[in-house]
Design a protein around this motif. Sequence first.
Motif, PDB file in Angstrom:
ATOM      1  N   MET A 256      87.074  29.941  64.684  1.00 16.13           N
ATOM      2  CA  MET A 256      85.711  30.172  65.169  1.00 16.13           C
ATOM      3  C   MET A 256      84.728  29.853  64.052  1.00 16.13           C
ATOM      4  O   MET A 256      84.897  30.302  62.917  1.00 16.13           O
TER       5      MET A 256
ATOM      6  N   LEU B 284      78.243  28.356  68.805  1.00 14.30           N
ATOM      7  CA  LEU B 284      79.533  28.922  68.422  1.00 14.30           C
ATOM      8  C   LEU B 284      80.652  28.003  68.898  1.00 14.30           C
ATOM      9  O   LEU B 284      80.667  27.587  70.064  1.00 14.30           O
TER      10      LEU B 284
ATOM     11  N   GLU C 244      84.937  27.212  69.067  1.00 13.97           N
ATOM     12  CA  GLU C 244      86.310  27.712  69.018  1.00 13.97           C
ATOM     13  C   GLU C 244      87.228  26.505  69.178  1.00 13.97           C
ATOM     14  O   GLU C 244      87.136  25.774  70.178  1.00 13.97           O
TER      15      GLU C 244
ATOM     16  N   ILE D 290      77.350  31.932  77.137  1.00 18.85           N
ATOM     17  CA  ILE D 290      78.753  31.784  76.770  1.00 18.85           C
ATOM     18  C   ILE D 290      79.447  31.028  77.900  1.00 18.85           C
ATOM     19  O   ILE D 290      79.251  31.345  79.080  1.00 18.85           O
TER      20      ILE D 290
ATOM     21  N   TYR E 208      85.216  31.958  78.330  1.00 19.04           N
ATOM     22  CA  TYR E 208      85.229  32.704  77.067  1.00 19.04           C
ATOM     23  C   TYR E 208      84.436  34.002  77.155  1.00 19.04           C
ATOM     24  O   TYR E 208      84.298  34.708  76.146  1.00 19.04           O
TER      25      TYR E 208
ATOM     26  N   LYS F  87      85.267  38.403  75.972  1.00 19.65           N
ATOM     27  CA  LYS F  87      86.304  38.393  74.938  1.00 19.65           C
ATOM     28  C   LYS F  87      85.736  38.666  73.544  1.00 19.65           C
ATOM     29  O   LYS F  87      86.408  38.446  72.539  1.00 19.65           O
TER      30      LYS F  87
ATOM     31  N   PHE G  83      83.120  37.201  72.076  1.00 16.71           N
ATOM     32  CA  PHE G  83      82.420  36.103  71.417  1.00 16.71           C
ATOM     33  C   PHE G  83      80.906  36.322  71.403  1.00 16.71           C
ATOM     34  O   PHE G  83      80.220  35.926  70.460  1.00 16.71           O
TER      35      PHE G  83
ATOM     36  N   HIS H 271      79.955  38.386  68.365  1.00 18.76           N
ATOM     37  CA  HIS H 271      79.990  37.566  67.147  1.00 18.76           C
ATOM     38  C   HIS H 271      78.733  36.699  67.063  1.00 18.76           C
ATOM     39  O   HIS H 271      78.126  36.558  65.996  1.00 18.76           O
TER      40      HIS H 271
END
Length: 291
Positions: A1, A53, A55, A83, A87, A90, A92, A95
């Motif tokens: 990430m 972001l 992944e 998002i 995903y 979870k 994210f 974060h």
Amino acid sequence: MFFKRMSEMSAEDMVALWNKGFEGYYLNSSLDMSKFMARTVHEGLSLEHSLVLFENEEPIGFVMNGFRTIEGKKVAWNGGTGIVPEYRGKGFGKHLMLRNLQLYQEQGVDTAMLEALVQNEAAIKLYQKVGYEITEHLVCLQHTGELNVNLLESNFPERYILRRGHPVEINAVPFNRPMSAWQTQWPSMKGGESVFVTVAEEMVGYALFKRVYAENGSLASFVLYQCEARPGREDETEILKAALREVYAPLTSSCTRLTMNIRYSNKGLNELLAGLGFTSFVDQVHMLHHI
């Protein structure tokens, strides 16, 4: 990430990520290239200071940020967080928000603001977990067709003097609301107008609004962003009626009339609009975080 700045992506990839991030959202928030770029410019969003972001080399989320100086303080606005569907749920999002708050600190931000749909309880809880607080409830209203002219008639037609002006002029109004929702602030009023109401040379009310025109030049809609009376005035209703008569004129026009993020606590205005037949189509919360 890992994170990248949105400015590092191609325009096509930014738009694709925006639409993927809002897939299945309560409102249809999808944008094409021209609307995405126009929104970025009109709302003062910074691609250089917006985050993506990743992944496993895939972009899975984003937050877009805008910055303004208001009363000497640097204010940031979360102009869109999304998002990718697979995903979600979870961790994210947390974060992403924590890294975004770190970015605000790096940029010397004093206060961060955002709006969230009341239906989006998961997002609201996430924002609260990272330090945002609900400060206001907001409503967007709509009305189609002619307005009932009688409901906006003044009991004292000679008392209230109205003047048109530019949106920036509300800075001189002592009771203006500089920390209102981002899109209702005067810097967002590209092509907007203002109305000022005075009594015996005293400023007692104001409104910010836009007229929207169709491609053929005909008037398509009015959008009201702020409408305030000086606090403590016994004639609040008359002041607001005077402003609305000017904003929504000609009242016999059958075009669409809207409000954008009017605060619930402006009870006098909401009662007037409800009496005129306006109905809600979006309800949001306004949230602040003092960095």
